[in-house]
Design a protein around this motif. Structure first.
Motif, mmCIF file in Angstrom:
data_model
loop_
_atom_site.group_PDB
_atom_site.id
_atom_site.type_symbol
_atom_site.label_atom_id
_atom_site.label_comp_id
_atom_site.label_asym_id
_atom_site.label_seq_id
_atom_site.Cartn_x
_atom_site.Cartn_y
_atom_site.Cartn_z
ATOM 1 N N ARG A 138 -36.842 50.697 -60.248
ATOM 2 C CA ARG A 138 -36.374 49.573 -61.060
ATOM 3 C C ARG A 138 -35.053 49.895 -61.754
ATOM 4 O O ARG A 138 -34.141 49.057 -61.812
ATOM 5 C CB ARG A 138 -37.433 49.192 -62.109
ATOM 6 N N ASP A 139 -34.925 51.120 -62.282
ATOM 7 C CA ASP A 139 -33.756 51.448 -63.086
ATOM 8 C C ASP A 139 -32.525 51.804 -62.258
ATOM 9 O O ASP A 139 -31.397 51.481 -62.648
ATOM 10 C CB ASP A 139 -34.079 52.620 -64.023
ATOM 11 N N LYS A 140 -32.727 52.478 -61.130
ATOM 12 C CA LYS A 140 -31.587 53.004 -60.384
ATOM 13 C C LYS A 140 -31.361 52.325 -59.034
ATOM 14 O O LYS A 140 -30.258 52.361 -58.506
ATOM 15 C CB LYS A 140 -31.730 54.514 -60.172
ATOM 16 N N VAL A 141 -32.395 51.750 -58.461
ATOM 17 C CA VAL A 141 -32.253 51.125 -57.142
ATOM 18 C C VAL A 141 -32.039 49.625 -57.277
ATOM 19 O O VAL A 141 -31.091 49.067 -56.715
ATOM 20 C CB VAL A 141 -33.482 51.423 -56.261
ATOM 21 N N LEU A 142 -32.892 48.981 -58.019
ATOM 22 C CA LEU A 142 -32.809 47.532 -58.157
ATOM 23 C C LEU A 142 -31.471 47.082 -58.714
ATOM 24 O O LEU A 142 -30.882 46.096 -58.240
ATOM 25 C CB LEU A 142 -33.947 47.036 -59.055
ATOM 26 N N SER A 143 -30.950 47.804 -59.701
ATOM 27 C CA SER A 143 -29.676 47.404 -60.318
ATOM 28 C C SER A 143 -28.534 47.429 -59.316
ATOM 29 O O SER A 143 -27.643 46.572 -59.354
ATOM 30 C CB SER A 143 -29.363 48.323 -61.503
ATOM 31 N N VAL A 144 -28.555 48.398 -58.401
ATOM 32 C CA VAL A 144 -27.505 48.473 -57.379
ATOM 33 C C VAL A 144 -27.664 47.346 -56.363
ATOM 34 O O VAL A 144 -26.687 46.695 -55.967
ATOM 35 C CB VAL A 144 -27.546 49.844 -56.678
ATOM 36 N N LEU A 145 -28.893 47.094 -55.933
ATOM 37 C CA LEU A 145 -29.121 46.032 -54.958
ATOM 38 C C LEU A 145 -28.720 44.672 -55.517
ATOM 39 O O LEU A 145 -28.217 43.805 -54.778
ATOM 40 C CB LEU A 145 -30.593 46.006 -54.539
ATOM 41 N N ARG A 146 -28.904 44.483 -56.810
ATOM 42 C CA ARG A 146 -28.570 43.188 -57.431
ATOM 43 C C ARG A 146 -27.070 42.942 -57.521
ATOM 44 O O ARG A 146 -26.647 41.818 -57.800
ATOM 45 C CB ARG A 146 -29.211 43.097 -58.809
ATOM 46 N N THR A 147 -26.276 43.948 -57.283
ATOM 47 C CA THR A 147 -24.828 43.723 -57.252
ATOM 48 C C THR A 147 -24.393 43.010 -55.986
ATOM 49 O O THR A 147 -23.282 42.475 -55.931
ATOM 50 C CB THR A 147 -24.066 45.059 -57.370
ATOM 51 N N VAL A 148 -25.269 43.004 -54.966
ATOM 52 C CA VAL A 148 -24.905 42.352 -53.703
ATOM 53 C C VAL A 148 -25.884 41.243 -53.312
ATOM 54 O O VAL A 148 -25.538 40.380 -52.497
ATOM 55 C CB VAL A 148 -24.813 43.380 -52.551
ATOM 56 N N VAL A 149 -27.100 41.258 -53.844
ATOM 57 C CA VAL A 149 -28.109 40.249 -53.529
ATOM 58 C C VAL A 149 -28.734 39.779 -54.848
ATOM 59 O O VAL A 149 -29.169 40.606 -55.654
ATOM 60 C CB VAL A 149 -29.200 40.819 -52.598
ATOM 61 N N ASP A 150 -28.782 38.493 -55.060
ATOM 62 C CA ASP A 150 -29.320 37.979 -56.323
ATOM 63 C C ASP A 150 -30.794 38.311 -56.503
ATOM 64 O O ASP A 150 -31.235 38.678 -57.596
ATOM 65 C CB ASP A 150 -29.121 36.459 -56.379
ATOM 66 N N GLU A 151 -31.578 38.160 -55.428
ATOM 67 C CA GLU A 151 -33.016 38.410 -55.504
ATOM 68 C C GLU A 151 -33.400 39.405 -54.403
ATOM 69 O O GLU A 151 -33.903 39.014 -53.337
ATOM 70 C CB GLU A 151 -33.792 37.105 -55.360
ATOM 71 N N PRO A 152 -33.193 40.694 -54.634
ATOM 72 C CA PRO A 152 -33.474 41.692 -53.592
ATOM 73 C C PRO A 152 -34.961 41.786 -53.282
ATOM 74 O O PRO A 152 -35.824 41.476 -54.117
ATOM 75 C CB PRO A 152 -32.971 43.009 -54.214
ATOM 76 N N LEU A 153 -35.230 42.231 -52.075
ATOM 77 C CA LEU A 153 -36.590 42.561 -51.663
ATOM 78 C C LEU A 153 -36.731 44.079 -51.747
ATOM 79 O O LEU A 153 -36.022 44.814 -51.048
ATOM 80 C CB LEU A 153 -36.854 42.079 -50.236
ATOM 81 N N LEU A 154 -37.628 44.561 -52.612
ATOM 82 C CA LEU A 154 -37.704 45.996 -52.886
ATOM 83 C C LEU A 154 -39.156 46.431 -53.003
ATOM 84 O O LEU A 154 -39.968 45.771 -53.670
ATOM 85 C CB LEU A 154 -36.963 46.323 -54.187
#
Length: 441
Positions: A138-154
């Motif tokens: 949540r802290d290190k992966v999700l934040s990066v994915l959200r820079t390119v996808v509004d609602e990432p699948l993780l």
């Protein structure tokens, strides 16, 4: 057969595996063998070339055969992610723990996440399989994915296999699945259903992260009690193995673990990741930390006992030859992995103390043995004129070392330290051999 992949101009892969080591390559093979079009990504060109040729760069039973049996195009390899997004990306890179700083080293994970984020689309499922501290997804992966996808699948879907049975356990062990949301959970379920239909779904990314750490920290802890008894028995001049056998006979409680070295990349790291996760929220788990210290002391104490036994011999310690059998961290099931091995500690503790330090292993390549600090030898050369023999693993090949052979090949009254009691039946009362065993005073 598999081959090198060129990104661009092709349909997206069903799954891309990032990291082709002991975790990633077996997973990639399982997906490909199940009919899932798979891409394996690793920045190490030698590892990619070896896998593409059907010759993995590490030993894992069955992996070579399954690689070579894959149909053409089922599993391809590349140094980076393709321009066309895959349906799913599974991250399997290393996450070591730095004992000097007492901090997890997440640089490989962070680099992998950044690379993945640059090559995903809104429908790409990102799965973290690397072992991480609680909260990392949540802290290190999700934040990066959200820079390119509004609602990432993780999702976090931990690896829990043992080396030597990785392929079978990927397919048979319950796959723990923790996800960001219901969309991610359903995609992760469908992905792993192809190879691991037995699944256990938990409520969050964090719960799944803690499951993985709890499994290995618990293993370390129960083994740690066996080693605690071993050290106590040595001081009391008793045999811990006798005590543990007697305690377990027809007693309707959890069995006591036999003493022995607890190593490998997971059991030497994950307890620290669990402690780190607790400290981040204001709690330091005392039992986890204590068990790790007990287990880390096992090879140190082995080295001390050997040095003590050599010190009373006629040959000065600095002129003694010491032969180590078992460089990998374990041998049942067999592996060539030296990460977290007792041999590393023995090399560090004895290298500057004795005259010659030599070693043998049935699987570990000579160059890897040399890199740890040993002169690689075969069994015959290792035994010849040695003052001490240290058996670190219980490989069945070492059971052929008889008292007669040791007395004939080694110097008079040799010292033998036996971590797992491989030779206990033959050497416990053998004349002309100073037999030392973990847990035996």
């Amino acid at each position: 057969m598999s081959g090198e992949h060129r990104a661009g101009g092709e349909d997206g892969h069903a799954v891309t595996i990032v990291g082709l080591g002991y975790v990633g390559l077996p997973l990639a093979v399982c997906f490909a063998a199940a009919g899932v079009r798979t891409l394996g990504v690793d920045t190490d060109g030698d590892a990619r070339a070896a896998a593409a040729a059907g010759r993995p760069s590490f030993f894992e039973p069955g992996l070579h055969d399954e690689l070579r049996a894959l149909p053409p195009g089922a599993l391809t390899f590349a140094g980076g992610l393709p321009d066309t997004p895959s349906a799913a990306v599974v991250i399997c890179v290393g996450t070591p723990f730095d004992l000097a700083s007492c901090q997890p080293d997440l640089r490989q994970l962070e680099a992998a996440v950044a690379a993945v984020a640059a090559h995903i689309g809104p429908q790409t499922l990102v799965v973290v399989r690397s072992t991480v501290p609680v909260g990392t997804c949540r802290d290190k992966v999700l934040s990066v994915l959200r820079t390119v996808v509004d609602e990432p699948l993780l999702a976090f879907c931990p690896e829990r296999t043992i080396q030597g049975r990785a392929l079978a356990e990927i397919r048979s062990l319950p796959q723990v699945v923790g996800a960001l949301d219901e969309r991610s959970r359903e995609r992760a379920r469908a992905l792993f259903d192809r190879i691991a239909p037995d699944q256990v779904h938990v409520s969050s990314l964090e719960a799944a992260e803690l499951v993985k750490l709890a499994c290995n920290a618990h293993t370390d802890l129960i083994y740690g009690f066996g080693n605690e008894l071993a050290t106590l028995a040595e001081h009391l001049r008793l045999d811990a193995n006798e005590v543990i056998r007697a305690a377990n006979v027809r007693y309707p409680r959890p069995d006591l673990a036999r003493p022995g070295f607890v190593g490998g990349s997971c059991l030497t790291k994950d307890p620290y990741l669990l402690v780190h996760s607790g400290e981040a929220v204001g709690y330091r788990p005392p039992m986890v930390a204590a068990a790790r210290k007990v287990n880390e002391n096992v090879p140190v104490r082995a080295a001390q006992r050997v040095l003590g036994a050599l010190a009373v011999r006629q040959t000065p310690v600095e002129e003694c030859k010491v032969f180590v059998c078992g460089v990998a961290y374990k041998s049942r099931p067999a592996t060539d992995d030296v990460r977290g091995a007792a041999s590393e500690v023995i090399a560090r503790e004895l290298g500057a103390q004795v005259g010659l330090l030599v070693a043998h292993d049935f699987l570990v390549p000579a160059e890897r043995t040399a890199s740890i600090g040993f002169k690689p030898v075969d069994l015959e050369e290792g035994l010849r004129d040695s003052d001490a023999l240290i058996l670190l693993t219980d490989h069945p090949g070492y059971a052929d070392l008889t008292p007669q052979l040791l007395r004939a090949a080694m110097r008079p009254d040799p010292v033998v330290f036996d971590m797992w009691g491989v030779l206990a039946d033959r050497l416990s009362d053998a004349e002309g051999v100073d037999y030392l065993r973990l847990g035996r005073g």
